[in-house]
Each structure stands twice: as C-alpha cells, then as structure tokens.
Design an enzyme around this catalytic site. Structure first.
Site, PDB file in Angstrom:
ATOM      1  N   ASN A 169       0.791  -1.238   0.000  1.00 43.87           N
ATOM      2  CA  ASN A 169       0.000   0.000   0.000  1.00 43.87           C
ATOM      3  C   ASN A 169       0.825   1.291   0.000  1.00 43.87           C
ATOM      4  OD1 ASN A 169       0.737  -0.487   2.638  1.00 43.87           O
ATOM      5  ND2 ASN A 169      -1.192   0.181   3.522  1.00 43.87           N
ATOM      6  N   GLU A 264       5.850  -3.941  11.608  1.00 43.96           N
ATOM      7  CA  GLU A 264       4.703  -3.023  11.601  1.00 43.96           C
ATOM      8  C   GLU A 264       3.591  -3.755  10.893  1.00 43.96           C
ATOM      9  OE1 GLU A 264       4.400  -0.318  13.187  1.00 43.96           O
ATOM     10  OE2 GLU A 264       6.471   0.146  13.693  1.00 43.96           O
ATOM     11  N   CYS A 298      -2.910   0.962   6.866  1.00 45.65           N
ATOM     12  CA  CYS A 298      -2.814   0.295   8.166  1.00 45.65           C
ATOM     13  C   CYS A 298      -3.528   1.113   9.220  1.00 45.65           C
ATOM     14  CB  CYS A 298      -1.358   0.076   8.544  1.00 45.65           C
ATOM     15  SG  CYS A 298      -0.366   1.563   8.505  1.00 45.65           S
TER      16      CYS A 298
HETATM   17  P1  NAP Z   1       1.448  -8.932   3.290  1.00 50.74           P
HETATM   18  O1  NAP Z   1       0.629  -9.818   2.459  1.00 50.74           O
HETATM   19  O2  NAP Z   1       1.789  -9.352   4.667  1.00 50.74           O
HETATM   20  O3  NAP Z   1       2.776  -8.653   2.459  1.00 50.74           O
HETATM   21  C1  NAP Z   1       3.766  -7.770   2.938  1.00 50.74           C
HETATM   22  C2  NAP Z   1       5.094  -8.110   2.292  1.00 50.74           C
HETATM   23  O4  NAP Z   1       5.506  -9.415   2.697  1.00 50.74           O
HETATM   24  C3  NAP Z   1       5.063  -8.140   0.773  1.00 50.74           C
HETATM   25  O5  NAP Z   1       6.271  -7.600   0.294  1.00 50.74           O
HETATM   26  C4  NAP Z   1       4.992  -9.633   0.463  1.00 50.74           C
HETATM   27  O6  NAP Z   1       5.494  -9.975  -0.801  1.00 50.74           O
HETATM   28  C5  NAP Z   1       5.896 -10.168   1.556  1.00 50.74           C
HETATM   29  N1  NAP Z   1       5.743 -11.589   1.842  1.00 50.74           N
HETATM   30  C6  NAP Z   1       4.711 -12.422   1.587  1.00 50.74           C
HETATM   31  N2  NAP Z   1       4.980 -13.664   2.057  1.00 50.74           N
HETATM   32  C7  NAP Z   1       6.209 -13.623   2.613  1.00 50.74           C
HETATM   33  C8  NAP Z   1       7.033 -14.569   3.287  1.00 50.74           C
HETATM   34  N3  NAP Z   1       6.656 -15.820   3.475  1.00 50.74           N
HETATM   35  N4  NAP Z   1       8.222 -14.144   3.734  1.00 50.74           N
HETATM   36  C9  NAP Z   1       8.628 -12.883   3.571  1.00 50.74           C
HETATM   37  N5  NAP Z   1       7.894 -11.933   2.943  1.00 50.74           N
HETATM   38  C10 NAP Z   1       6.692 -12.297   2.478  1.00 50.74           C
HETATM   39  O7  NAP Z   1       0.740  -7.493   3.425  1.00 50.74           O
HETATM   40  P2  NAP Z   1       0.155  -6.557   2.270  1.00 50.74           P
HETATM   41  O8  NAP Z   1      -1.095  -7.179   1.756  1.00 50.74           O
HETATM   42  O9  NAP Z   1       1.220  -6.178   1.313  1.00 50.74           O
HETATM   43  O10 NAP Z   1      -0.183  -5.240   3.104  1.00 50.74           O
HETATM   44  C11 NAP Z   1      -1.362  -5.098   3.824  1.00 50.74           C
HETATM   45  C12 NAP Z   1      -1.122  -5.320   5.304  1.00 50.74           C
HETATM   46  O11 NAP Z   1      -0.054  -4.509   5.741  1.00 50.74           O
HETATM   47  C13 NAP Z   1      -2.310  -4.919   6.150  1.00 50.74           C
HETATM   48  O12 NAP Z   1      -2.510  -5.881   7.152  1.00 50.74           O
HETATM   49  C14 NAP Z   1      -1.875  -3.597   6.758  1.00 50.74           C
HETATM   50  O13 NAP Z   1      -2.520  -3.269   7.962  1.00 50.74           O
HETATM   51  C15 NAP Z   1      -0.421  -3.811   6.918  1.00 50.74           C
HETATM   52  N6  NAP Z   1       0.298  -2.545   6.997  1.00 50.74           N
HETATM   53  C16 NAP Z   1       0.846  -2.182   8.194  1.00 50.74           C
HETATM   54  C17 NAP Z   1       1.501  -0.977   8.314  1.00 50.74           C
HETATM   55  C18 NAP Z   1       2.098  -0.559   9.628  1.00 50.74           C
HETATM   56  O14 NAP Z   1       2.983   0.274   9.603  1.00 50.74           O
HETATM   57  N7  NAP Z   1       1.666  -1.098  10.739  1.00 50.74           N
HETATM   58  C19 NAP Z   1       1.620  -0.123   7.212  1.00 50.74           C
HETATM   59  C20 NAP Z   1       1.062  -0.526   6.006  1.00 50.74           C
HETATM   60  C21 NAP Z   1       0.413  -1.744   5.912  1.00 50.74           C
HETATM   61  P3  NAP Z   1       4.486 -10.373  -2.013  1.00 50.74           P
HETATM   62  O15 NAP Z   1       3.732  -9.146  -2.322  1.00 50.74           O
HETATM   63  O16 NAP Z   1       5.396 -10.794  -3.079  1.00 50.74           O
HETATM   64  O17 NAP Z   1       3.620 -11.475  -1.489  1.00 50.74           O
END
Ligand code: NAP
Length: 496
Positions: A169, A264, A298
């Site tokens: 995002n 995060e 988030c």
């Molecule tokens: P996600 O599915 O957890 O993916 C995040 C990152 O992890 C992506 O680069 C993804 O790569 C990678 N990834 C996936 N599987 C992995 C594995 N087994 N090992 C290492 N890396 C892996 O999250 P998202 O859908 O991108 O983002 C949405 C989430 O992020 C929401 O829950 C949101 O609340 C959270 N978020 C939190 C914050 C904060 O600061 N607290 C800020 C923004 C977003 P791929 O895309 O290649 O799968």
C-alpha cells in the site's frame, strides 16, 4: 515515463530487471512474475522471479560492501542520501505512474507518496548525522563500591545486512523508511519489494543507483513472497529484518533467527465518539480516515464506536459525505479506486455478506464491479459479526453503537490488534483518560489515525507489531551499542 529515459536500463523487453552489485540483471530462472493492474485486471508489468542462488549472491555482496560503507564518513553517507532524495523527487512523475498502474493509488496521492519519500530520506540523513554523531561517557564511581577508575565510552555501530520488506500500500514510502535509516547507520540493505508495487520500488532503487552508492550496498530482489520470502527471512546472512505488512509478519517473527526485528503489522483502529464531540469534525475525519485509498491503510479507521445518543446524527452526516465520494479509476484521481487484487475484493465481500446475514444495517447498497467496491457504511454492527474484529482493507466501515465509554474502550482492547485509535470529545481530561486506557501504540485526539509525519514514533501493540518506527527510532533499531572502557591505574576525579 516508467521504464524510459534514465530508467531505460532497468527494463529488458517487457520485463523489469532486478538490482545486484550495482547492475540491473535478468534472473537465471528465466521466469518472471506478472503484476496485474487492479483497474484493468490485465498484466501491466513483469518482474524477475529471482532464484535462491541470486539471493545468496546479494547477501554475500551486501556483507562485504557493508564493511567498506561502515568506514565511510557519516557526512558522506548523508550527502549520498540527500542526492538520492533529490533524484527521487525529480522523477516523481514516472514513479507515481507505476503506483497508479500497480496498486491503483489515486493520481495525486501517488505523487505525494514519492515526494514524501524524498523528504523522509533527507530528514533521515540530517537526523542520522546528529544522533549517530553522539555517544555517552560514563564514570565508574556512580555505582556503589567503585572508585573512578573506569571511563566508559558508548557509541552506535551498524548491525550489518538489513533485510527490508515493505507492503503493497505504500511500497515506496515504506521501503525508504527502512532504506534511509539502514544506510545512514552504516548498514547494507537488501530489499524485497511487494509484488504489487515492485516496479515502483525498482524505479526508486534506480534513483539510489543514480546517486552513486557503492556497488553491492543496496540490492533489490524480486519474486513472490510466498516463494522466496522464507529463504530471505531465514537467511544466515541477514542481521536485521524490518518488515511491514499483515499476518505474514507474525510467522516471520517465529521463524527468524536471533536478530533484531522491526514489525509493523495490521490494525483495527477504533474511533471512539463521545456525546460532546463536534460531529462535523468527526464525519470529516471518518471519511478521510476510513475511506482514503479505499481503506487500504494500516491506520485507516476500521471501526466506529459511537455513543448511542449521537449515533443517528453522526451516521446521517457520514452518509451525506459518502454520497459525495468519487468512485472510479486512479488515473482520474477518484476517491475510491479498485482494491489491490481480486482475492482482496473477494475477502472484503465475504465480510460484507457475513454482516448482511447477521443483520447489519446497510447505509448504502453494496456494489462491486471487478476489484472496484463502492464505499459502504454498516450501521448497528454487533460483536458477533466478523467485520467488528477483522481488518477489511477496503472501503467498508462498521459502526458499533455504545452506551458507555467503557464499552468502547473494552471493544478496542478486546481486539488482537493495537496499532492506533482515536477519540473525539471537547473534554481534554476525558480524552487523556481514554487515551491512557486504550491499548494501542498511538491515540489521536480529535483527528483520524495517521502514520505521519514520518519522524513521529510509530508502533503497534499486540499483533500490530514489534518495536517502534519513526526516523529516530528506526535509526536506533538498526544500530547496536558498543562500549569501550578505559581502565585507569588509580582513581582520577575531575576537580571543579
Ligand atoms: P502482506 O501480504 O503481509 O505482504 C507484505 C510483504 O511481505 C510483501 O512484500 C509480500 O510480498 C511479503 N511476503 C509475503 N509472504 C512472505 C514470506 N513468506 N516471507 C517474507 N515476505 C513475504 O501485506 P500486504 O497485503 O502487502 O499489506 C497489507 C497489510 O499490511 C495490512 O494488514 C496492513 O494493515 C499492513 N500494513 C501495516 C503498516 C504498519 O505500519 N503497521 C503499514 C502498512 C500496511 P508479495 O507481495 O510478493 O507477497
């Protein structure tokens, strides 16, 4: 234009290359990963599917480049970061174009993300020069039983190789919020961008390349997280992981070795509305906090907990504003744009149907075309509905009516998340008590939750994270304290 002009060397035919040893390369896998445009639902870009051998290689390079980088004067590291920030801002248009096509971020917000990222890098360089230039001096006689025979000098040293994994995002902003602190502190960096957002990240990395950072210091390996993620996060060459994303972070933290982790993760930010709140201010913040970037933030408001006596009035005000939201493609800078993937849209729809089956009041008709979901306010949501607890990451906002402030605090604290929350009231004393009672990393008083400004500390409790971000905290997290003790042959006291 993306992949053109200064960026032409990052593209080979229709596939973007990965970055290793200061060069843009094709993966030996011969395979690519498709990035589907959320709006058209057609393949927009392709990136390399990097192999484990290529990951091993960037780790080796990162390890050796870091040794030289740590000996590079702090002011020089800062100078290069300032240069990268300026190049990034200069090329905001093609990078914003990628954000529009890969993650359907509205046009203006896409430009803002790039500019904000440049500012973040510059601020990090300035902050690093200050805080890394300072240490501590301790004397031994302040501890019982000791004479002043020992002088202790503390300084901050780099950790080594930092692995950065940002989410889709804010792929550019959340990548540089890891890259900047890692580099200024003398670490090397390996970036694994999110699949949706990878091409924006590759363009951003090229800005660091153009700034002239040493070879091997920064690498960017692409591929699906589900395929190379575990290999990266469990790699023995990694000395620190900075991750932002969803539940994936919880499993990474269980598998990673004995290294510092910055996590995060998700949130279910509650908005508690008291009877004396300025309801127009609340409604404006609910729209901004709940529906910007279609709720894919988030820190989006993910549940409204409003006192029953003002609930009808608030719901009417929010409904009126929802009706004014512009829905459509990101290119037209619409307020509500398609959500990132079809599976994400299906997940959101599942939450909506569950709420429907269990009797929530629909303030608008539910409507979806492809990945585009119309904004929806769900009133009279009860705790037995999934939407009361789960993070939709879409333009769907539940309203739970409460009869006491304690009921609101209880709901907020019963969540497994604890990222941010907000409270609306004109009574600052009540606001402070509620803020203290909320088990979240941050509470905003009379405004929607937000991650910025980027130098504010930012952290989640419980399943929302480990450690704290924000420029200063990230620099600290990516360093270790080193002490040198000078032992004197006899006590020495400085005289006034
Ligand atoms: P996600 O599915 O957890 O993916 C995040 C990152 O992890 C992506 O680069 C993804 O790569 C990678 N990834 C996936 N599987 C992995 C594995 N087994 N090992 C290492 N890396 C892996 O999250 P998202 O859908 O991108 O983002 C949405 C989430 O992020 C929401 O829950 C949101 O609340 C959270 N978020 C939190 C914050 C904060 O600061 N607290 C800020 C923004 C977003 P791929 O895309 O290649 O799968």
């Amino acid at each position: 234009m993306a992949g053109a002009g200064v960026f032409s060397e990052i593209l080979d035919g229709d596939a973007y290359k990965y970055y290793s040893n200061g060069e843009w390369k094709k993966s030996s896998s011969g395979k690519t990963v498709a990035i589907v445009n959320p709006t058209t639902r057609k393949t927009q870009y392709k990136v390399q599917a990097c192999t484990q051998e290529e990951v091993n290689n960037v780790m080796e390079l990162a390890k050796s480049a870091q040794k030289t980088w740590a000996k590079t004067p702090l002011w020089k590291r800062a100078e290069l970061l300032h240069k990268a920030a300026a190049i990034l801002k200069e090329h905001k248009a093609p990078i914003a174009e990628c954000l529009i096509k890969e993650i359907a971020k509205p046009a203006k917000d896409s430009v803002t993300e790039v500019v904000r990222s440049g500012d973040l890098i510059s601020y990090t360089a300035e902050e690093g020069v200050r805080i890394l230039g300072e240490g501590k001096f301790l004397v031994s006689d302040s501890f019982p039983g000791n004479e002043r025979t020992k002088y202790c000098l503390t300084s901050k040293i780099p950790l080594g190789v930092v692995l950065a994994i940002p989410p889709f995002n804010y792929p550019v902003n959340l990548a540089v919020s890891k890259i900047g602190p890692a580099l200024i502190a003398g670490n090397s960096l390996v970036l694994k961008p999110p699949t949706q957002g990878a091409v924006s990240c590759l363009h951003m990395v090229h800005c660091f390349h153009l700034a002239g950072f040493p070879k091997g210091l920064i690498s960017c390996v692409t591929g699906k997280g589900s395929e190379i993620g575990d290999f990266l996060t469990m790699h023995p060459g990694v000395n620190c992981i900075s991750f932002t994303g969803g539940d994936t972070g919880i499993s990474i933290s269980k598998k990673a070795g004995m290294i510092p982790l910055q996590m995060e993760l998700g949130g279910k930010d509650a908005c508690i509305v008291l009877e004396d709140a300025d309801l127009d201010l609340v409604a404006a913040n609910i729209i901004k906090g709940g529906f910007s970037y279609s709720g894919q933030r988030c820190t989006a408001i993910k549940v409204v907990l409003v006192m029953e006596s003002v609930a009808d009035a608030l719901v009417e005000k929010v409904k009126a504003r929802v009706a004014k939201l512009r829905i459509g493609p990101p290119e037209d800078d619409c307020d509500i744009t398609p959500v990132v993937t079809e599976s994400s849209a299906n997940f959101i729809e599942g939450l909506v149907m569950d709420a429907k089956d269990k009797g929530a009041t629909f303030c608008q008709q539910y409507k979806r075309e492809g990945n585009l979901i119309w904004p929806l306010l769900l009133d009279n949501v009860r705790p037995d509905m999934r939407i009361a607890w789960e993070e939709p990451f879409g333009p769907i906002l539940p309203v739970i009516r409460i009869n006491s402030v304690d009921e609101g605090i209880h709901h907020c604290n019963a969540s497994n998340f604890g990222l941010q929350g907000c409270v609306f009231t004109k009574d600052i004393n009540k606001a402070m008590l509620i803020s203290d009672a909320m088990e979240t990393g941050t509470v905003q008083i009379n405004s929607a939750p937000a991650r910025g400004p980027d130098h504010f500390p930012f952290q989640g409790l419980k399943d929302s994270g480990i450690g704290s971000q924000g420029i200063t905290n990230s620099i600290d997290m990516m360093t270790k304290v080193k002490t040198t003790v000078i032992n004197l042959p006899s006590p020495s006291y400085s005289m006034g």
